[in-house]
Scaffold this motif. Structure first.
Motif, PDB file in Angstrom:
ATOM      1  N   PHE A 190       0.831  -1.207   0.000  1.00  0.00           N
ATOM      2  CA  PHE A 190       0.000   0.000   0.000  1.00  0.00           C
ATOM      3  C   PHE A 190       0.866   1.258   0.000  1.00  0.00           C
ATOM      4  CE2 PHE A 190      -2.064   3.357   2.529  1.00  0.00           C
ATOM      5  CZ  PHE A 190      -3.116   3.653   1.666  1.00  0.00           C
ATOM      6  N   VAL A 191       1.860   1.286   0.863  1.00  0.00           N
ATOM      7  CA  VAL A 191       2.711   2.475   1.019  1.00  0.00           C
ATOM      8  C   VAL A 191       3.397   2.847  -0.296  1.00  0.00           C
ATOM      9  CG1 VAL A 191       4.735   3.416   2.204  1.00  0.00           C
ATOM     10  CG2 VAL A 191       3.072   2.055   3.473  1.00  0.00           C
ATOM     11  N   ALA A 192       3.870   1.862  -1.025  1.00  0.00           N
ATOM     12  CA  ALA A 192       4.610   2.120  -2.265  1.00  0.00           C
ATOM     13  C   ALA A 192       3.800   2.923  -3.281  1.00  0.00           C
ATOM     14  CB  ALA A 192       5.073   0.805  -2.879  1.00  0.00           C
ATOM     15  N   GLY A 193       2.484   2.829  -3.207  1.00  0.00           N
ATOM     16  CA  GLY A 193       1.627   3.538  -4.152  1.00  0.00           C
ATOM     17  C   GLY A 193       1.193   4.926  -3.702  1.00  0.00           C
ATOM     18  N   LEU A 194       1.616   5.334  -2.517  1.00  0.00           N
ATOM     19  CA  LEU A 194       1.189   6.635  -2.005  1.00  0.00           C
ATOM     20  C   LEU A 194       1.938   7.784  -2.665  1.00  0.00           C
ATOM     21  CD1 LEU A 194       0.892   5.822   1.806  1.00  0.00           C
ATOM     22  CD2 LEU A 194      -0.970   6.211   0.188  1.00  0.00           C
ATOM     23  N   ARG A 195       1.222   8.861  -2.874  1.00  0.00           N
ATOM     24  CA  ARG A 195       1.813  10.062  -3.470  1.00  0.00           C
ATOM     25  C   ARG A 195       2.951  10.573  -2.582  1.00  0.00           C
ATOM     26  NH1 ARG A 195      -1.095  15.854  -3.873  1.00  0.00           N
ATOM     27  NH2 ARG A 195       0.747  16.972  -4.530  1.00  0.00           N
ATOM     28  N   GLY A 196       4.082  10.855  -3.190  1.00  0.00           N
ATOM     29  CA  GLY A 196       5.209  11.431  -2.476  1.00  0.00           C
ATOM     30  C   GLY A 196       6.114  10.439  -1.780  1.00  0.00           C
ATOM     31  N   PHE A 197       5.786   9.131  -1.831  1.00  0.00           N
ATOM     32  CA  PHE A 197       6.623   8.133  -1.176  1.00  0.00           C
ATOM     33  C   PHE A 197       7.925   7.953  -1.938  1.00  0.00           C
ATOM     34  CE2 PHE A 197       8.136   3.733  -1.194  1.00  0.00           C
ATOM     35  CZ  PHE A 197       8.470   3.596   0.143  1.00  0.00           C
ATOM     36  N   ASN A 198       9.052   7.871  -1.192  1.00  0.00           N
ATOM     37  CA  ASN A 198      10.361   7.649  -1.794  1.00  0.00           C
ATOM     38  C   ASN A 198      11.042   6.365  -1.334  1.00  0.00           C
ATOM     39  OD1 ASN A 198      10.796  10.106  -3.369  1.00  0.00           O
ATOM     40  ND2 ASN A 198      10.699  11.132  -1.399  1.00  0.00           N
ATOM     41  N   TYR A 199      11.062   6.135  -0.027  1.00  0.00           N
ATOM     42  CA  TYR A 199      11.879   5.053   0.520  1.00  0.00           C
ATOM     43  C   TYR A 199      11.395   4.727   1.929  1.00  0.00           C
ATOM     44  CZ  TYR A 199      16.074   2.760   2.430  1.00  0.00           C
ATOM     45  OH  TYR A 199      16.945   1.888   3.029  1.00  0.00           O
ATOM     46  N   ARG A 200      11.596   3.473   2.329  1.00  0.00           N
ATOM     47  CA  ARG A 200      11.173   3.070   3.669  1.00  0.00           C
ATOM     48  C   ARG A 200      12.147   2.034   4.223  1.00  0.00           C
ATOM     49  NH1 ARG A 200       5.675  -0.287   4.937  1.00  0.00           N
ATOM     50  NH2 ARG A 200       5.666  -0.076   7.208  1.00  0.00           N
ATOM     51  N   SER A 201      12.407   2.119   5.518  1.00  0.00           N
ATOM     52  CA  SER A 201      13.233   1.103   6.173  1.00  0.00           C
ATOM     53  C   SER A 201      12.642   0.792   7.545  1.00  0.00           C
ATOM     54  CB  SER A 201      14.680   1.578   6.319  1.00  0.00           C
ATOM     55  OG  SER A 201      14.762   2.677   7.202  1.00  0.00           O
ATOM     56  N   LEU A 202      12.908  -0.419   8.017  1.00  0.00           N
ATOM     57  CA  LEU A 202      12.467  -0.855   9.338  1.00  0.00           C
ATOM     58  C   LEU A 202      13.695  -1.362  10.072  1.00  0.00           C
ATOM     59  CD1 LEU A 202      10.088  -1.482  11.301  1.00  0.00           C
ATOM     60  CD2 LEU A 202       9.997  -3.765  10.238  1.00  0.00           C
ATOM     61  N   SER A 203      13.894  -0.878  11.288  1.00  0.00           N
ATOM     62  CA  SER A 203      15.045  -1.311  12.076  1.00  0.00           C
ATOM     63  C   SER A 203      14.606  -1.642  13.493  1.00  0.00           C
ATOM     64  CB  SER A 203      16.131  -0.236  12.082  1.00  0.00           C
ATOM     65  OG  SER A 203      15.632   0.970  12.625  1.00  0.00           O
ATOM     66  N   PHE A 204      15.513  -2.285  14.245  1.00  0.00           N
ATOM     67  CA  PHE A 204      15.190  -2.762  15.580  1.00  0.00           C
ATOM     68  C   PHE A 204      16.425  -2.662  16.465  1.00  0.00           C
ATOM     69  CE2 PHE A 204      15.002  -6.353  18.600  1.00  0.00           C
ATOM     70  CZ  PHE A 204      13.815  -6.052  19.243  1.00  0.00           C
ATOM     71  N   ASP A 205      16.228  -2.183  17.698  1.00  0.00           N
ATOM     72  CA  ASP A 205      17.293  -2.145  18.685  1.00  0.00           C
ATOM     73  C   ASP A 205      16.678  -2.358  20.058  1.00  0.00           C
ATOM     74  OD1 ASP A 205      19.928  -1.803  19.715  1.00  0.00           O
ATOM     75  OD2 ASP A 205      19.467   0.281  20.181  1.00  0.00           O
ATOM     76  N   LYS A 206      17.152  -3.376  20.745  1.00  0.00           N
ATOM     77  CA  LYS A 206      16.622  -3.774  22.045  1.00  0.00           C
ATOM     78  C   LYS A 206      15.137  -4.088  21.893  1.00  0.00           C
ATOM     79  CE  LYS A 206      20.159  -1.451  24.695  1.00  0.00           C
ATOM     80  NZ  LYS A 206      20.947  -0.624  23.882  1.00  0.00           N
ATOM     81  N   ASP A 207      14.245  -3.280  22.437  1.00  0.00           N
ATOM     82  CA  ASP A 207      12.813  -3.561  22.294  1.00  0.00           C
ATOM     83  C   ASP A 207      12.086  -2.488  21.493  1.00  0.00           C
ATOM     84  OD1 ASP A 207      12.998  -1.590  24.226  1.00  0.00           O
ATOM     85  OD2 ASP A 207      11.436  -2.426  25.509  1.00  0.00           O
ATOM     86  N   ILE A 208      12.826  -1.603  20.842  1.00  0.00           N
ATOM     87  CA  ILE A 208      12.217  -0.511  20.067  1.00  0.00           C
ATOM     88  C   ILE A 208      12.399  -0.749  18.564  1.00  0.00           C
ATOM     89  CG2 ILE A 208      12.240   1.980  19.582  1.00  0.00           C
ATOM     90  CD1 ILE A 208      11.281   1.357  22.398  1.00  0.00           C
ATOM     91  N   TRP A 209      11.294  -0.687  17.854  1.00  0.00           N
ATOM     92  CA  TRP A 209      11.299  -0.750  16.389  1.00  0.00           C
ATOM     93  C   TRP A 209      11.250   0.680  15.856  1.00  0.00           C
ATOM     94  CZ3 TRP A 209      11.628  -5.193  13.500  1.00  0.00           C
ATOM     95  CH2 TRP A 209      11.506  -6.390  14.191  1.00  0.00           C
TER      96      TRP A 209
END
Length: 101
Positions: free
Chosen positions: A31-50
């Motif tokens: 869904f996100v890839a088709g949104l107006r103005g979207f360029n790039y996305r990343s997901l990361s994790f450290d300890k218990d925080i995403w």
């Protein structure tokens, strides 16, 4: 061009595994890839925080995309895997962007 990053930090809901959360994030990306103005996305994790970081063309598109994401049925599984009390969303202006040579 303005370029904005949307930074979403959260903890996973109880009993949610990293693999489940990553798979749900990948599903929401359709869904996100088709949104107006979207360029790039990343997901990361450290300890218990995403941290989910999304690059947008401008603040208007970022805020609209955030609202549309929250309302879209393809994204609900991902949202439901988050500890809602821990969610923090902020938007920042990109001041410098450099790609590897």
């Amino acid at each position: 061009m303005e370029n904005i990053i949307e930074i979403v930090r959260f903890k996973a809901a109880p009993n949610i595994t990293p693999n489940q959360l990553i798979a749900a994030s990948q599903q929401s990306q359709k869904f996100v890839a088709g949104l107006r103005g979207f360029n790039y996305r990343s997901l990361s994790f450290d300890k218990d925080i995403w941290t989910d970081i999304i690059y947008w063309d401008n603040l208007h598109d970022a805020k609209l995309g955030c609202r549309q994401f929250q309302e879209n049925s393809d994204c609900q599984s991902y949202i439901n895997m988050m500890d809602r009390a821990s969610i923090n969303i902020e938007h920042q202006n990109v001041c410098l962007g450099v790609l590897a040579e």
